[in-house]
Design a protein around this motif. Sequence first.
Motif, PDB file in Angstrom:
ATOM      1  N   GLY A  59     -21.681 -57.289  22.913  1.00  0.00           N
ATOM      2  CA  GLY A  59     -21.504 -58.363  21.949  1.00  0.00           C
ATOM      3  C   GLY A  59     -22.752 -58.704  21.170  1.00  0.00           C
ATOM      4  O   GLY A  59     -23.875 -58.362  21.550  1.00  0.00           O
ATOM      5  N   LYS A  60     -22.539 -59.408  20.067  1.00  0.00           N
ATOM      6  CA  LYS A  60     -23.619 -59.757  19.143  1.00  0.00           C
ATOM      7  C   LYS A  60     -24.677 -60.627  19.803  1.00  0.00           C
ATOM      8  O   LYS A  60     -25.875 -60.446  19.584  1.00  0.00           O
ATOM      9  CB  LYS A  60     -23.023 -60.472  17.932  1.00  0.00           C
ATOM     10  N   ASP A  61     -24.227 -61.593  20.623  1.00  0.00           N
ATOM     11  CA  ASP A  61     -25.169 -62.542  21.224  1.00  0.00           C
ATOM     12  C   ASP A  61     -26.178 -61.860  22.142  1.00  0.00           C
ATOM     13  O   ASP A  61     -27.330 -62.302  22.259  1.00  0.00           O
ATOM     14  CB  ASP A  61     -24.413 -63.604  22.019  1.00  0.00           C
ATOM     15  N   LEU A  62     -25.747 -60.789  22.818  1.00  0.00           N
ATOM     16  CA  LEU A  62     -26.629 -60.105  23.769  1.00  0.00           C
ATOM     17  C   LEU A  62     -27.217 -58.819  23.200  1.00  0.00           C
ATOM     18  O   LEU A  62     -27.888 -58.076  23.919  1.00  0.00           O
ATOM     19  CB  LEU A  62     -25.861 -59.812  25.065  1.00  0.00           C
ATOM     20  N   HIS A  63     -26.991 -58.603  21.914  1.00  0.00           N
ATOM     21  CA  HIS A  63     -27.506 -57.373  21.287  1.00  0.00           C
ATOM     22  C   HIS A  63     -29.034 -57.257  21.367  1.00  0.00           C
ATOM     23  O   HIS A  63     -29.558 -56.160  21.648  1.00  0.00           O
ATOM     24  CB  HIS A  63     -27.045 -57.293  19.822  1.00  0.00           C
ATOM     25  N   PRO A  64     -29.788 -58.344  21.147  1.00  0.00           N
ATOM     26  CA  PRO A  64     -31.253 -58.236  21.292  1.00  0.00           C
ATOM     27  C   PRO A  64     -31.675 -57.794  22.695  1.00  0.00           C
ATOM     28  O   PRO A  64     -32.634 -57.018  22.841  1.00  0.00           O
ATOM     29  CB  PRO A  64     -31.743 -59.651  20.979  1.00  0.00           C
ATOM     30  N   LYS A  65     -30.989 -58.282  23.729  1.00  0.00           N
ATOM     31  CA  LYS A  65     -31.310 -57.861  25.096  1.00  0.00           C
ATOM     32  C   LYS A  65     -31.037 -56.370  25.271  1.00  0.00           C
ATOM     33  O   LYS A  65     -31.819 -55.649  25.914  1.00  0.00           O
ATOM     34  CB  LYS A  65     -30.481 -58.652  26.109  1.00  0.00           C
ATOM     35  N   LYS A  66     -29.925 -55.924  24.719  1.00  0.00           N
ATOM     36  CA  LYS A  66     -29.562 -54.510  24.808  1.00  0.00           C
ATOM     37  C   LYS A  66     -30.601 -53.643  24.100  1.00  0.00           C
ATOM     38  O   LYS A  66     -30.971 -52.560  24.592  1.00  0.00           O
ATOM     39  CB  LYS A  66     -28.187 -54.299  24.167  1.00  0.00           C
ATOM     40  N   ASN A  67     -31.106 -54.101  22.971  1.00  0.00           N
ATOM     41  CA  ASN A  67     -32.137 -53.353  22.240  1.00  0.00           C
ATOM     42  C   ASN A  67     -33.407 -53.205  23.073  1.00  0.00           C
ATOM     43  O   ASN A  67     -34.017 -52.125  23.118  1.00  0.00           O
ATOM     44  CB  ASN A  67     -32.473 -54.042  20.914  1.00  0.00           C
ATOM     45  N   HIS A  68     -33.832 -54.283  23.709  1.00  0.00           N
ATOM     46  CA  HIS A  68     -35.023 -54.213  24.558  1.00  0.00           C
ATOM     47  C   HIS A  68     -34.802 -53.253  25.731  1.00  0.00           C
ATOM     48  O   HIS A  68     -35.690 -52.469  26.087  1.00  0.00           O
ATOM     49  CB  HIS A  68     -35.383 -55.606  25.083  1.00  0.00           C
ATOM     50  N   LEU A  69     -33.615 -53.329  26.330  1.00  0.00           N
ATOM     51  CA  LEU A  69     -33.307 -52.445  27.451  1.00  0.00           C
ATOM     52  C   LEU A  69     -33.309 -50.987  27.006  1.00  0.00           C
ATOM     53  O   LEU A  69     -33.873 -50.115  27.695  1.00  0.00           O
ATOM     54  CB  LEU A  69     -31.949 -52.815  28.049  1.00  0.00           C
ATOM     55  N   ASN A  70     -32.706 -50.702  25.864  1.00  0.00           N
ATOM     56  CA  ASN A  70     -32.680 -49.326  25.351  1.00  0.00           C
ATOM     57  C   ASN A  70     -34.094 -48.826  25.053  1.00  0.00           C
ATOM     58  O   ASN A  70     -34.417 -47.658  25.307  1.00  0.00           O
ATOM     59  CB  ASN A  70     -31.824 -49.242  24.088  1.00  0.00           C
ATOM     60  N   TYR A  71     -34.938 -49.707  24.518  1.00  0.00           N
ATOM     61  CA  TYR A  71     -36.323 -49.310  24.247  1.00  0.00           C
ATOM     62  C   TYR A  71     -37.012 -48.901  25.539  1.00  0.00           C
ATOM     63  O   TYR A  71     -37.732 -47.879  25.585  1.00  0.00           O
ATOM     64  CB  TYR A  71     -37.077 -50.466  23.587  1.00  0.00           C
ATOM     65  N   PHE A  72     -36.821 -49.710  26.590  1.00  0.00           N
ATOM     66  CA  PHE A  72     -37.448 -49.384  27.873  1.00  0.00           C
ATOM     67  C   PHE A  72     -36.965 -48.033  28.396  1.00  0.00           C
ATOM     68  O   PHE A  72     -37.768 -47.192  28.812  1.00  0.00           O
ATOM     69  CB  PHE A  72     -37.149 -50.487  28.897  1.00  0.00           C
ATOM     70  N   HIS A  73     -35.665 -47.818  28.362  1.00  0.00           N
ATOM     71  CA  HIS A  73     -35.112 -46.545  28.859  1.00  0.00           C
ATOM     72  C   HIS A  73     -35.634 -45.360  28.057  1.00  0.00           C
ATOM     73  O   HIS A  73     -35.918 -44.286  28.615  1.00  0.00           O
ATOM     74  CB  HIS A  73     -33.587 -46.586  28.807  1.00  0.00           C
ATOM     75  N   ASN A  74     -35.781 -45.534  26.755  1.00  0.00           N
ATOM     76  CA  ASN A  74     -36.225 -44.430  25.899  1.00  0.00           C
ATOM     77  C   ASN A  74     -37.711 -44.125  26.048  1.00  0.00           C
ATOM     78  O   ASN A  74     -38.135 -42.981  25.855  1.00  0.00           O
ATOM     79  CB  ASN A  74     -35.918 -44.751  24.427  1.00  0.00           C
ATOM     80  N   TYR A 131     -23.832 -66.930  35.148  1.00  0.00           N
ATOM     81  CA  TYR A 131     -23.424 -65.868  34.233  1.00  0.00           C
ATOM     82  C   TYR A 131     -22.348 -64.999  34.878  1.00  0.00           C
ATOM     83  O   TYR A 131     -22.287 -64.885  36.106  1.00  0.00           O
ATOM     84  CB  TYR A 131     -24.613 -64.973  33.869  1.00  0.00           C
ATOM     85  N   LEU A 132     -21.515 -64.382  34.052  1.00  0.00           N
ATOM     86  CA  LEU A 132     -20.609 -63.366  34.554  1.00  0.00           C
ATOM     87  C   LEU A 132     -21.412 -62.101  34.814  1.00  0.00           C
ATOM     88  O   LEU A 132     -22.175 -61.646  33.944  1.00  0.00           O
ATOM     89  CB  LEU A 132     -19.496 -63.084  33.547  1.00  0.00           C
ATOM     90  N   THR A 133     -21.259 -61.533  35.987  1.00  0.00           N
ATOM     91  CA  THR A 133     -22.022 -60.338  36.350  1.00  0.00           C
ATOM     92  C   THR A 133     -21.792 -59.218  35.349  1.00  0.00           C
ATOM     93  O   THR A 133     -22.741 -58.531  34.942  1.00  0.00           O
ATOM     94  CB  THR A 133     -21.625 -59.869  37.765  1.00  0.00           C
ATOM     95  N   LYS A 134     -20.559 -59.024  34.943  1.00  0.00           N
ATOM     96  CA  LYS A 134     -20.261 -57.922  34.014  1.00  0.00           C
ATOM     97  C   LYS A 134     -20.975 -58.116  32.679  1.00  0.00           C
ATOM     98  O   LYS A 134     -21.368 -57.135  32.030  1.00  0.00           O
ATOM     99  CB  LYS A 134     -18.754 -57.780  33.806  1.00  0.00           C
ATOM    100  N   ASP A 135     -21.186 -59.365  32.257  1.00  0.00           N
ATOM    101  CA  ASP A 135     -21.907 -59.613  31.011  1.00  0.00           C
ATOM    102  C   ASP A 135     -23.363 -59.177  31.120  1.00  0.00           C
ATOM    103  O   ASP A 135     -23.931 -58.595  30.169  1.00  0.00           O
ATOM    104  CB  ASP A 135     -21.845 -61.093  30.641  1.00  0.00           C
ATOM    105  N   LEU A 136     -23.993 -59.451  32.264  1.00  0.00           N
ATOM    106  CA  LEU A 136     -25.402 -59.079  32.430  1.00  0.00           C
ATOM    107  C   LEU A 136     -25.569 -57.574  32.631  1.00  0.00           C
ATOM    108  O   LEU A 136     -26.634 -57.027  32.334  1.00  0.00           O
ATOM    109  CB  LEU A 136     -26.004 -59.839  33.621  1.00  0.00           C
ATOM    110  N   ILE A 137     -24.537 -56.915  33.132  1.00  0.00           N
ATOM    111  CA  ILE A 137     -24.613 -55.466  33.303  1.00  0.00           C
ATOM    112  C   ILE A 137     -24.317 -54.750  31.991  1.00  0.00           C
ATOM    113  O   ILE A 137     -25.036 -53.827  31.582  1.00  0.00           O
ATOM    114  CB  ILE A 137     -23.636 -54.997  34.402  1.00  0.00           C
ATOM    115  N   GLU A 138     -23.286 -55.192  31.286  1.00  0.00           N
ATOM    116  CA  GLU A 138     -22.843 -54.480  30.083  1.00  0.00           C
ATOM    117  C   GLU A 138     -23.628 -54.869  28.837  1.00  0.00           C
ATOM    118  O   GLU A 138     -23.794 -54.049  27.925  1.00  0.00           O
ATOM    119  CB  GLU A 138     -21.352 -54.744  29.857  1.00  0.00           C
ATOM    120  N   LEU A 139     -24.099 -56.125  28.768  1.00  0.00           N
ATOM    121  CA  LEU A 139     -24.839 -56.628  27.599  1.00  0.00           C
ATOM    122  C   LEU A 139     -24.104 -56.328  26.295  1.00  0.00           C
ATOM    123  O   LEU A 139     -24.697 -55.874  25.307  1.00  0.00           O
ATOM    124  CB  LEU A 139     -26.260 -56.037  27.565  1.00  0.00           C
TER     125      LEU A 139
END
Length: 313
Positions: free
Chosen positions: A147-162, A137-145
Amino acid sequence: MFLFDNRITIEDRPLLEEYLGSFEYRNSGMSFTSLYMWRNINRFSWQIFGDYLCIAGISNFEHDQEAAFMFPPLTRTGTYEPEKLRETVLAAKDHFEAHGRSFMMRLLPFHMMDYMEEAFPRELLFLADRDNYDYVYLTKDLIELKGKDLHPKKNHLNYFHNNYPQYEYRALTSDMADEAMEFLREFNRRKQLPPEEMKLLLLEEKAMEDVLYNLEKVGYLTGAIFIDGKLEALSIGGRLGRKTVTVHVEKANTEYRGLYQAINHEFCKHQAANVKYINREEDMGIPGLRKAKLSYKPFCLGEVYTVLFKKIV
């Protein structure tokens, strides 16, 4: 039985890393941190034949029967010469056969096939080993999450932070080994897996009994997340060449939604922000693991091949 003369030890780390680091092998198995982790379970050993260093092992993962194999020869200079490579491989092959083992080379990266073909024109079979393709994987992709394809991952991460804003991320050290080992044992006890998958998990647990007490000496890159003072997630990796960090082990308590995304995100930010790629290793043909690794949208798959000599008719 160890096939070659020398075991994988911490004392040999400088020499082995000199060979491992002189060429961009790009395969997660060809790093000192990975070799050390699996050195006893796979009975890794090494020996220098001619101009190259060879590492042999015994595979316990795919089949009931043990299979001896050798990694591609490692260069100290960063280059390969066909005649010298041929001499080394034939010497290693003779060594295998003298010990009653058939010769087989495994985890040959795609970009090394030309070297082998030049050394052994029309003499070798190259068999794609899909179960051992690495996910890169590109490191920046896993850090930034992004785009549409990684949106579900971003949602889970935001839930954890909140929902768990008081979590603490810090490096895992050998001083925390007892707590980390208990976390891993508890993690495995909660798993309901088919027998073959559970076997792999328990082999990993056995390997970690030593790794966790030698994190600094071996050079592992580590991270852990604590919630209410208790270790609930960890990640352990290592350097792979100059451009890549490999993730060897990643575990998280699934009772916390988004914790897997959080440990992956934090580890990448703290331990891999200065490299271009993250290698999250292979899926070993396990359907659930393949689905999970594909869900992070890899930049590419690191193709590897098993190499055999053609039978002379």
